[in-house]
Write a protein that holds these residues in place. Structure first.
Motif, PDB file in Angstrom:
ATOM      1  N   ARG A 140     -12.568   1.857   8.495  1.00  0.00           N
ATOM      2  CA  ARG A 140     -13.146   0.576   8.107  1.00  0.00           C
ATOM      3  C   ARG A 140     -13.893   0.674   6.777  1.00  0.00           C
ATOM      4  N   PRO A 185     -10.997  -2.771   2.237  1.00  0.00           N
ATOM      5  CA  PRO A 185     -11.882  -3.920   2.000  1.00  0.00           C
ATOM      6  C   PRO A 185     -12.177  -4.660   3.303  1.00  0.00           C
ATOM      7  N   PRO A 186     -13.397  -5.169   3.445  1.00  0.00           N
ATOM      8  CA  PRO A 186     -13.728  -5.918   4.662  1.00  0.00           C
ATOM      9  C   PRO A 186     -13.013  -7.267   4.694  1.00  0.00           C
ATOM     10  N   VAL A 187     -12.361  -7.549   5.802  1.00  0.00           N
ATOM     11  CA  VAL A 187     -11.630  -8.805   5.969  1.00  0.00           C
ATOM     12  C   VAL A 187     -12.029  -9.432   7.298  1.00  0.00           C
ATOM     13  N   GLY A 188     -11.746 -10.706   7.436  1.00  0.00           N
ATOM     14  CA  GLY A 188     -12.111 -11.424   8.642  1.00  0.00           C
ATOM     15  C   GLY A 188     -11.010 -11.532   9.667  1.00  0.00           C
ATOM     16  N   TYR A 189      -9.957 -10.749   9.511  1.00  0.00           N
ATOM     17  CA  TYR A 189      -8.844 -10.783  10.455  1.00  0.00           C
ATOM     18  C   TYR A 189      -8.491  -9.359  10.865  1.00  0.00           C
ATOM     19  N   ASN A 232      -6.107  -6.292  11.021  1.00  0.00           N
ATOM     20  CA  ASN A 232      -4.979  -5.756  10.263  1.00  0.00           C
ATOM     21  C   ASN A 232      -4.209  -4.737  11.094  1.00  0.00           C
ATOM     22  N   ARG A 236       0.830  -1.208   0.000  1.00  0.00           N
ATOM     23  CA  ARG A 236       0.000   0.000   0.000  1.00  0.00           C
ATOM     24  C   ARG A 236       0.864   1.257   0.000  1.00  0.00           C
ATOM     25  N   ASP A 253      -6.188  -1.637  12.318  1.00  0.00           N
ATOM     26  CA  ASP A 253      -7.072  -1.927  13.446  1.00  0.00           C
ATOM     27  C   ASP A 253      -6.304  -1.927  14.765  1.00  0.00           C
TER      28      ASP A 253
END
Length: 253
Positions: free
Chosen positions: A119, A123-127, A129, A66, A132
Motif C-alpha cells: 500500500r 498511489p492511494p486510491v479509493g477503489y 485494485n 505497469r 489488493d
C-alpha cells in the motif's frame, strides 16, 4: 472563452486542412518511466456544457501499463510462497500444537507486513485494485489454514486413546506362556524384564505379579482425515484462483 457556435476545436487529421499532415500529439520516444510503459494514446472531441453555454473541448488520453517484473519479485512470488508454507502444517502431527500454530501465525503476520508495504508503494486510491484482491485472498487462505487446524484438533480430541489390554505373561513380550509350569513363566518373565527394552514399548506397570495390565500401543503419527482432505482442497482452490486471476487481468494487458 468562445462557445461552440462560434469556435469548434478539432484534432489535426479529423478534418481536411493544410495541417492534416501533422500528428495531433507527438510522443518523445526516448523518454521512459521507471514503473510504467507507454501503450497508446486516444484523442477525441467533446462538448462541455456550462451555464454560459456549450464549449468545444479537446481531450487526449494516455494509456500506460505497469512493469510487472518488480511486483512479481517483491509481492506476488513471496506471498505465494508464504501461502504454500502455511500448507506444511497439514503434514505435521495433529498433536504438534506449538509447531502448527507458530507456522500459521508467522505466515499470517508476514502477509500483513506485505500488505502494508504494497500500500505504501502505490498511489492511494479509493477503489480496490488487483494487488489488493491478490493479498486479500492470500490472507484468507492462511487464516483458513489456522481454522482448519482448530477443527481437526477438536475432532481428534473426541477420539478414544489407542490402547490395548494384554497379559504380560501371555508371551507377547516375555516369550511363550506355559500353562503346565507357572513357576517357569515367572522365572522367564523376571529374566526377560531385565533385558533392554525397545524405546517404543511403554509400560504402565512394571510389576510382574499383575495378570492384566493396560499397555499403550507403540506411538504412531496421528494424521487427521481433515488434514488429508485439506492437502488436496487447499492447493486446488488456490491454483484455480491464480489461473482465473491472471487470465482476467492479463487479457487486455
Amino acid at each position: 472563452s468562445y462557445s461552440d457556435d462560434i469556435v469548434q476545436l478539432r484534432w489535426t487529421g479529423e478534418s481536411r486542412g493544410r495541417y492534416d499532415w501533422m500528428s495531433s500529439v507527438k510522443v518523445v520516444g526516448d523518454i521512459e518511466l521507471p514503473e510504467y510503459r507507454f501503450v497508446k494514446l486516444e484523442t477525441k472531441t467533446e462538448v462541455t456544457v456550462w451555464n454560459t453555454g456549450n464549449y468545444s473541448t479537446l481531450v487526449v488520453r494516455f494509456i500506460f501499463a505497469r512493469h510487472l517484473t518488480a511486483y512479481l519479485v517483491n509481492t506476488y512470488i513471496p506471498s505465494s510462497l508464504v501461502v504454500v508454507m502455511s500448507w506444511l502444517s497439514f503434514w505435521l502431527d495433529i498433536n504438534a500444537v506449538p509447531a502448527r500454530i507458530t507456522l500459521g501465525v508467522t505466515s499470517l503476520l508476514t502477509l500483513v507486513t506485505q500488505v502494508v508495504q504494497s500500500r505504501s508503494a502505490i498511489p492511494p486510491v479509493g477503489y480496490v485494485n488487483a494487488l489488493d484482491i491478490w493479498l486479500f485472498v492470500c490472507l484468507n487462505v492462511v487464516f483458513a489454514t489456522l481454522l482448519e487446524y482448530a477443527i481437526a484438533y477438536t475432532i481428534s480430541l473426541k477420539t478414544k486413546p489407542n490402547k490395548i489390554g494384554v497379559n504380560p505373561l501371555a508371551g507377547k513380550y516375555f516369550g511363550n506362556f506355559d500353562k503346565k509350569n507357572p513357576e517357569k513363566n515367572d522365572r522367564n518373565a523376571i529374566a526377560n524384564s531385565t533385558k533392554t527394552r525397545s524405546p517404543t514399548q511403554a509400560w504402565t506397570n512394571p510389576n510382574i505379579g499383575h495378570a492384566n495390565q493396560t499397555i499403550e500401543k507403540p506411538s504412531t503419527r496421528n494424521v487427521s482425515k481433515v488434514d488429508l482432505f485439506s492437502r488436496v482442497i487447499f492447493p486446488t482452490c488456490f491454483a484455480s484462483f491464480v489461473i482465473v486471476y491472471w487470465v482476467y487481468y492479463m487479457y487486455d494487458y
